[in-house]
Design an enzyme around this catalytic site. Sequence first.
Site, short mmCIF file in Angstrom:
data_model
loop_
_atom_site.label_atom_id
_atom_site.label_comp_id
_atom_site.label_asym_id
_atom_site.label_seq_id
_atom_site.Cartn_x
_atom_site.Cartn_y
_atom_site.Cartn_z
N SER A 124 143.58 55.90 1.91
CA SER A 124 145.00 56.20 1.98
C SER A 124 145.54 55.91 3.38
O SER A 124 144.99 56.38 4.37
CB SER A 124 145.20 57.66 1.61
N GLY A 125 146.60 55.13 3.43
CA GLY A 125 147.22 54.82 4.72
C GLY A 125 146.65 53.58 5.39
O GLY A 125 147.02 53.25 6.51
N THR A 129 149.67 49.33 0.13
CA THR A 129 151.00 49.15 -0.45
C THR A 129 151.81 48.12 0.33
O THR A 129 152.49 47.27 -0.25
CB THR A 129 151.73 50.50 -0.49
N ASN A 174 149.28 59.69 5.02
CA ASN A 174 150.22 58.56 4.98
C ASN A 174 151.61 59.08 4.66
O ASN A 174 151.78 59.85 3.71
CB ASN A 174 149.73 57.58 3.90
N SER A 177 152.63 57.72 0.98
CA SER A 177 151.41 57.59 0.19
C SER A 177 151.74 57.41 -1.29
O SER A 177 152.56 58.13 -1.85
CB SER A 177 150.57 58.84 0.40
N SER A 178 151.09 56.41 -1.89
CA SER A 178 151.29 56.21 -3.32
C SER A 178 150.56 57.32 -4.07
O SER A 178 149.35 57.46 -3.93
CB SER A 178 150.73 54.85 -3.75
N GLY A 406 144.32 55.14 -2.44
CA GLY A 406 143.04 54.96 -1.76
C GLY A 406 142.24 56.24 -1.69
O GLY A 406 142.77 57.35 -1.88
N GLU A 408 140.67 59.45 -0.65
CA GLU A 408 141.24 60.42 0.28
C GLU A 408 140.49 61.74 0.29
O GLU A 408 139.93 62.18 -0.72
CB GLU A 408 142.74 60.65 0.02
N1 LIG Z 1 150.84 45.12 7.88
C1 LIG Z 1 151.45 46.20 8.37
N2 LIG Z 1 152.31 46.07 9.39
C2 LIG Z 1 152.93 47.14 9.89
N3 LIG Z 1 152.74 48.38 9.47
C3 LIG Z 1 151.89 48.59 8.44
C4 LIG Z 1 151.21 47.50 7.84
N4 LIG Z 1 150.45 47.99 6.86
C5 LIG Z 1 150.65 49.33 6.85
N5 LIG Z 1 151.51 49.70 7.80
C6 LIG Z 1 151.99 51.07 8.12
O1 LIG Z 1 151.09 51.97 7.56
C7 LIG Z 1 151.73 52.83 6.63
C8 LIG Z 1 150.83 53.10 5.46
O2 LIG Z 1 150.61 51.92 4.73
P1 LIG Z 1 150.51 51.91 3.15
O3 LIG Z 1 150.50 50.51 2.74
O4 LIG Z 1 151.50 52.80 2.55
O5 LIG Z 1 149.08 52.52 2.96
P2 LIG Z 1 148.27 52.73 1.61
O6 LIG Z 1 149.10 52.15 0.52
O7 LIG Z 1 147.02 51.98 1.83
O8 LIG Z 1 148.06 54.15 1.49
C9 LIG Z 1 152.97 52.13 6.24
O9 LIG Z 1 153.97 53.02 5.88
C10 LIG Z 1 153.32 51.35 7.50
O10 LIG Z 1 154.04 52.16 8.37
MG LIG Z 2 149.88 53.05 -1.09
#
Ligand SMILES: Nc1ncnc2c1ncn2[C@@H]1O[C@H](COP(=O)(O)OP(=O)(O)O)[C@@H](O)[C@H]1O
Ligand SMILES: [Mg+2]
Length: 1040
Positions: A124-125, A129, A174, A177-178, A406, A408
Amino acid sequence: NCPHATEAAGSDGIRLTMESALTARDRVGVQDFVLLENFTSEAAFIENLRKRFKENLIYTYIGSVLVSVNPYKELEIYSKQHMERYRGVSFYEVSPHLYAIADNSYRSLRMERKDQCILISGESGAGKTEATKKILQYYAVTCPASEQVETVKDRLLQSNPVLEAFGNAKTLRNDNSSRFGKYMDVQFDYKGAPVGGHILNYLLEKSRVVHQNHGERNFHIFYQLLEGAEDELLRRLGLEKNPQQYHYLVKGQCARVSSISDKNDWKIVRKALSVINFTDNEVEDLLSIVASVLHLGNVQFADDEQGNAQVTTENQIKYLARLLGVGGSLLREALTHKTIIAKGEELVSPLNLEQAAYARDALAKAVYGRTFSWLVNKINKSLAYKDAECPGRRSATVLGLLDIYGFEVFQHNSFEQFCINYCNEKLQQLFIELTLKSEQEEYESEGIAWEPVQYFNNKIICDLVEEKFKGIISILDEECLRPGDATDMTFLEKLEETVKNHPHFLTHKLADQKTRKSLDREQFRLLHYAGEVTYSVTGFLDKNNDLLFRNLKETMCNSENPIINHCFERSELTDKRRPETAATQFKNSLSKLMEILMSKEPSYIRCIKPNDAKQAARFDEVLIRHQVKYLGLMENLRVRRAGFAYRRKYEIFLQRYKSLCSETWPMWEGRQHDGVAVLVKHLGYKPEEYKMGRSVISFFPNLCIEGNVLDYMKLKSFLQYDTFWFLLSSAITIQSWWRGTQGRRKAAKKKRAVETIRRFIKGFIYRNYPRCSENEYFLDYIRYSFLMNLKRNVPKNVLDKSWPTPPPSLCEVSQLLRQLCMQNMVWSYCKRISPEWKQQLDQKVVASEIFKDKKDNYPQSVPRLFINTRLGTEEINPKVLQILKNETIKYAVPVVKYDRKGYKPRARHLLLTQSTIFVVEEAKIKQRIDYANLTGISVSSLSDSVFVLHVRCEDNKQKGDVVLQSDHVIETLTKIAMSADKVNNVNISQGSIKFTIGQGKEGIIDFTSGSELLIAKAKNGHLAVVSVFSVRGCRAWEGK
Ligand SMILES: Nc1ncnc2c1ncn2[C@@H]1O[C@H](COP(=O)(O)OP(=O)(O)O)[C@@H](O)[C@H]1O
Ligand SMILES: [Mg+2]
């Protein structure tokens, strides 16, 4: 691509710049872990990640797997230009990027028409996404599109903010977080344009609706609605702007988060809703449900004397009744009672406080959860690919994007974490199946001896969770179904009994002395592939049962809110079968997901989270090492290296490297296999360095003399690539210089033109002023153009009277030029003519001087040439010739002589010699007049041809003046006047001519015009000459 290229002085400069640009990206660690010298060292692996992360190089490959480290800051690597750079370019030719994976999948999809999927995993994070969204954007920008496709693209992109509003929340891990799993299919038509999509959603974490852990929030949509909606809407929904007012929003005690702007997000969601086809009514219905969940949270109970729950918050019931379109009293009743059907009989029993609260929360969760599923369906409808050409046939290929919650671990982990982590176990298993295992199996089938790589196969954990009868889910279900008083604790006991010997399972009771301390009595621990997680069994049964009392269901079935009505079907009430438990549903949907994924060609993105603080530029080595370990990245790398460090299908290998060998370049005509054989031989590889399989060529880096075959191949291809780019950039540089020069010339020309026009206009305005700087140019130009025009149009002969009009300043010059021109023409004319013609003209000029405008028949004479003589020698009497033998006859003409007295006409010859005029009759010279004695010549102004030669009278020999008539009177008189030098003595009279007849007597000739020619003696004794006045003759001549 290289901004400095043009600045660098020579071609060397360009080359240097280009080479440094190409190698700069290599210099920071390695772009592909396969190139890592010490590939078995985890430290080296992490060092490479760290080095690159420090330079914001967040992407690195392990072969074709992309490892991504969340930068936690915006990087300038997602622009349109970046997308273009990755479009249609081979994997190894550009630095690692998400877009390379996206493009690679897309190209395989197009070329091989094989369904693809991109699996994005990580805790997660870690950035899953975000990666999904960026890939989707990549397709939206780079794929071909038509107008219809534009809407699909829009909808695909806009479905995200809506789903995130309803399905994402801030957690400790996060901020976005999804809280549901998402698998999205994008459909592409044969042209490669995205034409549709479909979303599968997995297990929404519904418990969040009614409870959040400290530091966490409910789903974004609640806060967005309160923060962003206009007052009128909030009034309709009966809501207040303050999240503190709602029990369901205060549990986590952090309604506001600095990284989130609910107000802005609200606007985005509202816009997205309309893009994905929501009508205003549907939006209102949807928001009514969101509001009703908040109102439900505020419904309170108190117990009466019997201990039965009573609703104390009437206001909430009123709002709920309106928003959900149900009867208020019905709802109140349903919230405080339950109906049980036992042996065909309906029993209604009141609920106590605790039960009522449970029923209320269950309703809130059910309403929200089902609405979420409805939302996904609704989006799917708007994304559905309507194949107009051949309905029913599957004409699109699909590319799946999996973005699922992810792995967690929290302080307190419950049923949700159990499901989420189980899901991640399944995905890890899939990853192992498809990469590590299948790869090694492939080596085997290719008959290559290789050292098997040990990897952790997490099947054992998956089995622990999902195995029939013995798995945790089975036991949980069993406990849920069991009559009697099953509780979470009895479930735990059952677990202990059934799986006590499992190496990945632990409870307080099963643990040894030391570990026991870290485990409470109601907890169990799973040793996941990604780490240990301790779950509390509290709530497992309830959440698994996902029970909603029948009377609440019934109430919802009668809802007038169309969405609620749709979500709660009547058939549910009559269906006697027990619904599947939440865990079983989840297990089944996951197994379907695995099938979907297995049927596609996978690509992997492994996301890593650099720190737990969501901070940029913080590389927490311990945390990362842990992820590298559980993601199996080291094993992944080892398998890659141990077997085929580099392997490619023949055709792809040939296509890529054929330029390195003249025999294979530009086309290899034979079998691909043979082409590859020729190529590797040419490159100097020894047989033991590579293996040619059925369809694949493989290299063994550990056997390669150069140390690393991939490096070598890459280097070689890069060199080739460098040369190509060098040539290309040279060509571009030359082109751009030349274009620049052309452009500058054109611009200068335009500028000059503008200046000229401006000067011209100014000059025109000042044209009448004295010469000054303003009109100088104009005046000069006018002069110049006059002269040039004159040059082109000078008169060609003296009769051409045309002459261009000069500008005022050139009038005098023009005049002079005109004269000069005329003189010149005359002069050159004169130079050209013969002496005879000159004589002729001399005579004509004299005739003109004498007669022009004076004698009427002069004009008729002009076009007639003067003849040398009108009588040949043979026509003159020889005797006369005899007499005149000393004198040459210059001119002879027949004339008529009129007698002096009776005016009788007598035919005579008139002869002119050097000094004398002879009037001759046959052989007799009747009269001779020396020029010296000729005093004058008289002639009338009319058109007759009579003339008088006046002769000096003192000389007695002379017979007096002679009256003659010549048919060629002008010619005759001109000759006489010239011969006798009497040009100034020709007298042209009007009316009458007097003449002497000798001895002082005078005769008179009267000249008149009339209709008939007449020469006769008149009654008055005068000679009357009537000439015919020929107007026509004159005019006709004048006109010539
Ligand atoms: N490629 C990226 N560039 C900039 N910030 C990112 C990037 N990927 C993730 N982040 C930051 O990390 C945070 C969490 O990412 P997210 O994709 O929501 O995580 P996950 O879906 O894996 O839990 C996002 O809200 C963003 O602020
Ligand atoms: Mg996500």
